[in-house]
Design a protein around this motif. Structure first.
Motif, PDB file in Angstrom:
ATOM      1  N   LYS A 114      -5.210  12.609  16.040  1.00 31.71           N
ATOM      2  CA  LYS A 114      -5.744  13.408  16.649  1.00 31.71           C
ATOM      3  C   LYS A 114      -6.115  13.268  17.756  1.00 31.71           C
ATOM      4  CE  LYS A 114      -5.033  16.372  12.222  1.00 31.71           C
ATOM      5  NZ  LYS A 114      -5.176  17.312  11.317  1.00 31.71           N
ATOM      6  N   GLU A 115      -7.705  12.261  16.885  1.00 30.28           N
ATOM      7  CA  GLU A 115      -8.938  12.110  17.520  1.00 30.28           C
ATOM      8  C   GLU A 115      -8.844  11.710  19.440  1.00 30.28           C
ATOM      9  OE1 GLU A 115     -11.079   9.081  15.345  1.00 30.28           O
ATOM     10  OE2 GLU A 115     -12.528   9.069  17.140  1.00 30.28           O
ATOM     11  N   THR A 116      -7.641  10.969  19.581  1.00 32.89           N
ATOM     12  CA  THR A 116      -7.590  10.738  20.648  1.00 32.89           C
ATOM     13  C   THR A 116      -6.148  11.412  21.456  1.00 32.89           C
ATOM     14  OG1 THR A 116      -5.747   9.159  20.336  1.00 32.89           O
ATOM     15  CG2 THR A 116      -7.636   8.904  20.645  1.00 32.89           C
ATOM     16  N   GLY A 117      -5.404  12.340  20.764  1.00 32.51           N
ATOM     17  CA  GLY A 117      -4.569  13.013  21.449  1.00 32.51           C
ATOM     18  C   GLY A 117      -3.554  12.340  21.557  1.00 32.51           C
ATOM     19  N   GLN A 118      -3.942  10.491  21.474  1.00 27.84           N
ATOM     20  CA  GLN A 118      -2.033   9.940  21.716  1.00 27.84           C
ATOM     21  C   GLN A 118      -0.564  10.513  21.235  1.00 27.84           C
ATOM     22  OE1 GLN A 118      -2.196   6.319  20.417  1.00 27.84           O
ATOM     23  NE2 GLN A 118      -1.021   5.553  20.876  1.00 27.84           N
ATOM     24  N   ARG A 119      -0.307  10.303  21.873  1.00 30.18           N
ATOM     25  CA  ARG A 119       1.215  10.822  21.025  1.00 30.18           C
ATOM     26  C   ARG A 119       2.433   9.864  21.039  1.00 30.18           C
ATOM     27  NH1 ARG A 119       2.529  16.707  21.630  1.00 30.18           N
ATOM     28  NH2 ARG A 119       5.410  16.238  21.333  1.00 30.18           N
ATOM     29  N   MET A 120       2.328   9.424  19.391  1.00 35.91           N
ATOM     30  CA  MET A 120       2.996   8.313  19.378  1.00 35.91           C
ATOM     31  C   MET A 120       4.785   8.562  18.953  1.00 35.91           C
ATOM     32  SD  MET A 120       1.006   6.008  17.738  1.00 35.91           S
ATOM     33  CE  MET A 120       0.752   7.169  15.814  1.00 35.91           C
ATOM     34  N   ALA A 121       5.591   8.012  19.001  1.00 35.81           N
ATOM     35  CA  ALA A 121       7.097   7.882  18.708  1.00 35.81           C
ATOM     36  C   ALA A 121       7.307   6.517  17.478  1.00 35.81           C
ATOM     37  CB  ALA A 121       8.063   7.805  19.335  1.00 35.81           C
ATOM     38  N   MET A 122       7.404   7.718  16.354  1.00 36.22           N
ATOM     39  CA  MET A 122       7.365   7.150  15.463  1.00 36.22           C
ATOM     40  C   MET A 122       8.924   6.493  14.661  1.00 36.22           C
ATOM     41  SD  MET A 122       3.784   7.428  13.083  1.00 36.22           S
ATOM     42  CE  MET A 122       4.457   6.466  11.742  1.00 36.22           C
ATOM     43  N   MET A 123       9.338   5.059  14.458  1.00 36.99           N
ATOM     44  CA  MET A 123      10.336   4.633  14.125  1.00 36.99           C
ATOM     45  C   MET A 123      10.377   3.824  12.792  1.00 36.99           C
ATOM     46  SD  MET A 123      13.413   4.357  17.152  1.00 36.99           S
ATOM     47  CE  MET A 123      14.162   3.074  16.041  1.00 36.99           C
ATOM     48  N   GLU A 124      11.003   4.505  11.289  1.00 35.50           N
ATOM     49  CA  GLU A 124      11.158   3.773  10.339  1.00 35.50           C
ATOM     50  C   GLU A 124      11.639   3.535   9.250  1.00 35.50           C
ATOM     51  OE1 GLU A 124       6.754   5.291  10.077  1.00 35.50           O
ATOM     52  OE2 GLU A 124       6.962   5.755   7.684  1.00 35.50           O
ATOM     53  N   ILE A 125      11.834   2.397   8.823  1.00 41.14           N
ATOM     54  CA  ILE A 125      12.974   2.745   7.358  1.00 41.14           C
ATOM     55  C   ILE A 125      11.954   2.967   5.795  1.00 41.14           C
ATOM     56  CG2 ILE A 125      14.453   2.026   5.806  1.00 41.14           C
ATOM     57  CD1 ILE A 125      16.052   0.824   8.275  1.00 41.14           C
ATOM     58  N   GLY A 126      11.993   4.543   5.216  1.00 40.79           N
ATOM     59  CA  GLY A 126      10.989   4.066   4.116  1.00 40.79           C
ATOM     60  C   GLY A 126      12.611   3.040   2.640  1.00 40.79           C
ATOM     61  N   VAL A 127      11.993   2.318   2.494  1.00 37.21           N
ATOM     62  CA  VAL A 127      12.797   2.294   1.456  1.00 37.21           C
ATOM     63  C   VAL A 127      12.475   2.935   0.027  1.00 37.21           C
ATOM     64  CG1 VAL A 127      13.656  -0.343   0.164  1.00 37.21           C
ATOM     65  CG2 VAL A 127      13.499   0.087   2.418  1.00 37.21           C
ATOM     66  N   TYR A 128      13.475   3.207  -1.390  1.00 37.69           N
ATOM     67  CA  TYR A 128      13.024   3.883  -2.215  1.00 37.69           C
ATOM     68  C   TYR A 128      13.498   3.082  -3.742  1.00 37.69           C
ATOM     69  CZ  TYR A 128      11.450   7.379   0.877  1.00 37.69           C
ATOM     70  OH  TYR A 128      10.047   8.310   1.962  1.00 37.69           O
ATOM     71  N   THR A 129      12.677   2.584  -4.831  1.00 32.41           N
ATOM     72  CA  THR A 129      13.490   2.259  -5.586  1.00 32.41           C
ATOM     73  C   THR A 129      13.333   3.358  -6.982  1.00 32.41           C
ATOM     74  OG1 THR A 129      12.015   0.024  -5.212  1.00 32.41           O
ATOM     75  CG2 THR A 129      13.075   0.071  -7.597  1.00 32.41           C
ATOM     76  N   VAL A 130      14.570   3.707  -7.435  1.00 34.73           N
ATOM     77  CA  VAL A 130      14.330   4.099  -8.512  1.00 34.73           C
ATOM     78  C   VAL A 130      15.010   3.901  -9.233  1.00 34.73           C
ATOM     79  CG1 VAL A 130      16.085   6.413  -8.671  1.00 34.73           C
ATOM     80  CG2 VAL A 130      15.675   6.376  -6.995  1.00 34.73           C
ATOM     81  N   LYS A 131      14.104   4.519 -10.576  1.00 33.15           N
ATOM     82  CA  LYS A 131      14.110   3.996 -12.379  1.00 33.15           C
ATOM     83  C   LYS A 131      14.489   4.691 -13.092  1.00 33.15           C
ATOM     84  CE  LYS A 131      14.068   1.129 -15.782  1.00 33.15           C
ATOM     85  NZ  LYS A 131      15.603   0.330 -15.529  1.00 33.15           N
ATOM     86  N   ASP A 132      15.569   5.768 -14.316  1.00 37.85           N
ATOM     87  CA  ASP A 132      15.639   6.309 -14.858  1.00 37.85           C
ATOM     88  C   ASP A 132      14.889   7.686 -14.078  1.00 37.85           C
ATOM     89  OD1 ASP A 132      15.945   4.530 -16.488  1.00 37.85           O
ATOM     90  OD2 ASP A 132      14.225   4.461 -17.315  1.00 37.85           O
ATOM     91  N   GLY A 133      15.677   8.140 -13.155  1.00 41.42           N
ATOM     92  CA  GLY A 133      15.971   9.473 -12.277  1.00 41.42           C
ATOM     93  C   GLY A 133      14.213   9.363 -11.347  1.00 41.42           C
ATOM     94  N   LYS A 134      13.137   8.863 -11.733  1.00 43.58           N
ATOM     95  CA  LYS A 134      12.446   9.054 -10.566  1.00 43.58           C
ATOM     96  C   LYS A 134      12.251   7.962  -9.663  1.00 43.58           C
ATOM     97  CE  LYS A 134      10.455  12.305 -12.924  1.00 43.58           C
ATOM     98  NZ  LYS A 134      10.359  13.904 -12.650  1.00 43.58           N
ATOM     99  N   ILE A 135      11.513   8.435  -8.820  1.00 38.45           N
ATOM    100  CA  ILE A 135      10.838   6.681  -7.179  1.00 38.45           C
ATOM    101  C   ILE A 135       9.960   6.437  -7.743  1.00 38.45           C
ATOM    102  CG2 ILE A 135      10.159   6.550  -4.978  1.00 38.45           C
ATOM    103  CD1 ILE A 135      12.080   9.571  -4.196  1.00 38.45           C
ATOM    104  N   VAL A 136       9.873   5.169  -8.710  1.00 38.94           N
ATOM    105  CA  VAL A 136       8.499   4.354  -9.101  1.00 38.94           C
ATOM    106  C   VAL A 136       7.853   3.708  -7.195  1.00 38.94           C
ATOM    107  CG1 VAL A 136       9.848   3.961 -11.119  1.00 38.94           C
ATOM    108  CG2 VAL A 136       9.992   2.231  -9.899  1.00 38.94           C
ATOM    109  N   ARG A 137       8.674   3.983  -6.741  1.00 39.90           N
ATOM    110  CA  ARG A 137       8.199   2.093  -5.626  1.00 39.90           C
ATOM    111  C   ARG A 137       8.620   3.180  -4.194  1.00 39.90           C
ATOM    112  NH1 ARG A 137       5.821  -2.335  -4.591  1.00 39.90           N
ATOM    113  NH2 ARG A 137       6.573  -3.065  -1.998  1.00 39.90           N
ATOM    114  N   GLU A 138       7.830   3.022  -3.226  1.00 39.32           N
ATOM    115  CA  GLU A 138       8.548   3.457  -1.569  1.00 39.32           C
ATOM    116  C   GLU A 138       7.708   2.357  -0.495  1.00 39.32           C
ATOM    117  OE1 GLU A 138       6.798   7.291  -0.513  1.00 39.32           O
ATOM    118  OE2 GLU A 138       4.962   6.892  -0.603  1.00 39.32           O
ATOM    119  N   GLU A 139       8.353   1.755   0.111  1.00 40.08           N
ATOM    120  CA  GLU A 139       7.888   1.017   0.975  1.00 40.08           C
ATOM    121  C   GLU A 139       8.442   1.532   2.786  1.00 40.08           C
ATOM    122  OE1 GLU A 139       7.949  -3.470   0.250  1.00 40.08           O
ATOM    123  OE2 GLU A 139       7.110  -4.365   2.360  1.00 40.08           O
TER     124      GLU A 139
END
Lengths: 170, 170
Positions: A137-162
């Motif tokens: 917002k501050e600069t108006g710069q547009r970025m194409a972001m590519m990322e992978i979210g790695v989610y750890t699940v324990k007993d039906g809930k997400i306990v960690r995301e990286e």
């Protein structure tokens, strides 16, 4: 329940001597109970409740419908940890801390487009590939972001995301 | 070095009382030393040695040059754990067990084409998206495999890999 616990304890005791140098009691129990060999594979899962596949599929469907917020997606533990990757190297621990991080991000960025690909489903969780068209917002710069979210699940809930960031030149 | 350690200990002691219910001593130390607040983010990294970016970049480069084997890629710890995802739910613990798993896979499959996309780089490791054209030798069946490999790095070595399988219809 008491009977079951007692049976387990007996089994554990009986197989204990066959295992050489177990790393932990739990590992020894799993290895001997399920495979009978310390070289063979051992079962691993995410516990009870919704599976990584179910949670991942729901997250991807909602994200692609424009629902990006934790409250909209659901499935997150109050004790969740959120970790940002390359160049950031920080973990936010607990839902309140994560909410603060996310609110700060939305203050500074505007999403023009976003899509999620997946889920890719493992045994302890799942991962999702994200493509986002983001404006600073501050600069108006547009970025194409590519990322992978790695989610750890324990007993039906997400306990960690990286969040792991794409490093390839586009 | 002794002076530095002593200074750290003094800092830890001085800030200890300000932290409410620390989960662990290490967490409390990190939180107070780096952010001064239990709500703020805490630093996280993969330790000493080669970084997740360096290892991930090398793995992707080698994989795309047709080097798929652990020995060709390098960077793996002898104590590595290899986890297979959805529908398998097993972990192979230790290099010997992983070698056995991989040899078994190559006995049953032939790779006709393979490419790696990444690395995507986090704070505790990296991930890579794989596309593979694989033949099941026994039946001649050809499969388009899409998966994400999630690699955990500790002190310059890959200590864990988990393969997460694509669930989308192509």
């Amino acid at each position: 329940m008491a009977k079951k616990a007692s049976k387990k304890a007996a089994k554990k005791s009986a197989t204990k001597s066959a295992v050489k140098k177990p790393a932990t009691k739990v590992a020894a129990k799993k290895a001997t109970a399920k495979t009978g060999s310390s070289m063979g594979p051992v079962p691993v899962d995410s516990g009870r409740g919704a599976t990584p596949f179910e949670i991942g599929k729901d997250l991807v469907t909602k994200f692609n419908a424009g629902k990006f917020e934790i409250d909209e997606i659901g499935h997150f533990s109050d004790a969740m940890v959120s970790c940002e990757g390359l160049g950031v190297g920080l973990e936010w621990r607990g839902r309140k801390a994560v909410d603060t991080k996310n609110a700060d991000w939305y203050t500074k960025h505007k999403i023009h487009g976003a899509s999620a690909e997946g889920p890719y489903v493992g045994s302890t969780g799942f991962s999702v590939k994200f493509n986002m068209d983001v404006e600073v917002k501050e600069t108006g710069q547009r970025m194409a972001m590519m990322e992978i979210g790695v989610y750890t699940v324990k007993d039906g809930k997400i306990v960690r995301e990286e969040f792991m960031y794409g490093t390839m030149k586009g």
